[in-house]
Write a protein that holds these residues in place. Structure first.
Motif, PDB file in Angstrom:
ATOM      1  N   ASP A 128       1.296  -0.796  -0.184  1.00 24.20           N
ATOM      2  CA  ASP A 128      -0.020  -0.428  -0.156  1.00 24.20           C
ATOM      3  C   ASP A 128       0.854   1.256  -0.082  1.00 24.20           C
ATOM      4  O   ASP A 128       0.975   1.455   0.669  1.00 24.20           O
ATOM      5  CB  ASP A 128      -0.794   0.098   1.164  1.00 24.20           C
ATOM      6  N   LEU A 129       0.985   2.284  -1.205  1.00 20.39           N
ATOM      7  CA  LEU A 129       1.739   3.177  -1.120  1.00 20.39           C
ATOM      8  C   LEU A 129       1.596   4.502  -1.126  1.00 20.39           C
ATOM      9  O   LEU A 129       1.889   5.306  -0.793  1.00 20.39           O
ATOM     10  CB  LEU A 129       2.660   3.523  -2.832  1.00 20.39           C
ATOM     11  N   SER A 130       0.069   4.232  -0.192  1.00 26.98           N
ATOM     12  CA  SER A 130      -0.615   5.002  -0.348  1.00 26.98           C
ATOM     13  C   SER A 130      -0.922   5.896   0.878  1.00 26.98           C
ATOM     14  O   SER A 130      -1.586   6.952   1.007  1.00 26.98           O
ATOM     15  CB  SER A 130      -2.359   5.304  -1.438  1.00 26.98           C
ATOM     16  N   ASN A 131      -0.438   5.055   1.661  1.00 31.91           N
ATOM     17  CA  ASN A 131      -0.211   5.568   3.815  1.00 31.91           C
ATOM     18  C   ASN A 131       0.297   6.466   3.439  1.00 31.91           C
ATOM     19  O   ASN A 131       1.486   6.178   3.153  1.00 31.91           O
ATOM     20  CB  ASN A 131      -0.182   3.695   3.908  1.00 31.91           C
ATOM     21  N   ASN A 132       0.046   7.739   3.214  1.00 31.21           N
ATOM     22  CA  ASN A 132       1.033   8.666   4.071  1.00 31.21           C
ATOM     23  C   ASN A 132       1.323   8.788   5.368  1.00 31.21           C
ATOM     24  O   ASN A 132       2.269   9.596   5.832  1.00 31.21           O
ATOM     25  CB  ASN A 132      -0.379   9.520   3.644  1.00 31.21           C
TER      26      ASN A 132
END
Length: 198
Positions: A128-132
């Motif tokens: 999950d690269l969208s986890n900021n």
């Protein structure tokens, strides 16, 4: 010829004295370049690292500074980092990485509270690269070796450094490790350690 030999040996003596004075007068204080150290790795029968013990030179003696203990169980890898203060090891952070088929799928980052309890700081899924909330900054060399890894978490809109290390290699084998500490808004180099045992 005799005066050349005397001059040469005098120069060697002066340099030797300067080096001895530099080592003996060192107070072990961390500077922008960090302290000089060594890291000893211990492996289990399967070749997995189970501990990393880092020493830094303090004047004339080696001083233990950082220790990592790694445990492997139930498709998880638990890494606990300890720091030594006043002769006592204190747990400071922990990362629990869940794996599937030997590949990481999720990491949970903890910090120790003053009472010694673990507080979850952030979680990160490998896919999950969208986890900021958690960001990894990775740098690789031309041979594909990881030369720098920094992990940050964003807590209440504030950027917090969780861990940063740099690695040096000889013939694609790790020989150097540099540790950093987060000082509130940036990284400070703490120890540059040669990996002396694997």
């Amino acid at each position: 010829m005799k005066s050349l030999a005397v001059t040469f040996f005098t120069a060697i003596a002066i340099i030797s004295l300067a080096l001895i004075f530099d080592v003996t007068s060192s107070d072990g204080v961390t500077t922008a370049s960090g302290r000089v150290g060594k890291t000893i790795l211990t492996r289990d029968s399967q070749g997995r690292v189970t501990s990393e013990l880092t020493f830094a030179i303090d004047g004339k003696k080696w001083e233990e500074t950082v220790m990592k203990q790694l445990s492997y169980y139930d498709n998880k890898i638990e890494t606990v980092t300890y720091k030594k203060a006043d002769g006592v090891w204190n747990a400071s952070s922990k990362v629990v990485t869940e794996t599937e088929g030997g590949k990481p799928v999720r990491s949970t980052f903890f910090q120790a509270s003053e009472s010694g309890k673990w507080i979850v700081i952030a979680e990160q899924k490998a896919d999950d690269l969208s986890n900021n909330d958690v960001v990894d900054d990775l740098v690789f060399d031309s041979a594909g070796n990881l030369v720098m890894k920094a992990t940050y978490a964003y807590l209440d809109g504030q950027k917090v450094g969780l861990q940063k290390e740099e690695y040096g290699y000889e013939n694609n084998k790790q020989k150097m490790k540099v540790f950093y500490a987060w000082n509130g808004n940036s990284w400070s180099k703490t120890v540059s350690a040669k990996v002396v045992a694997e």
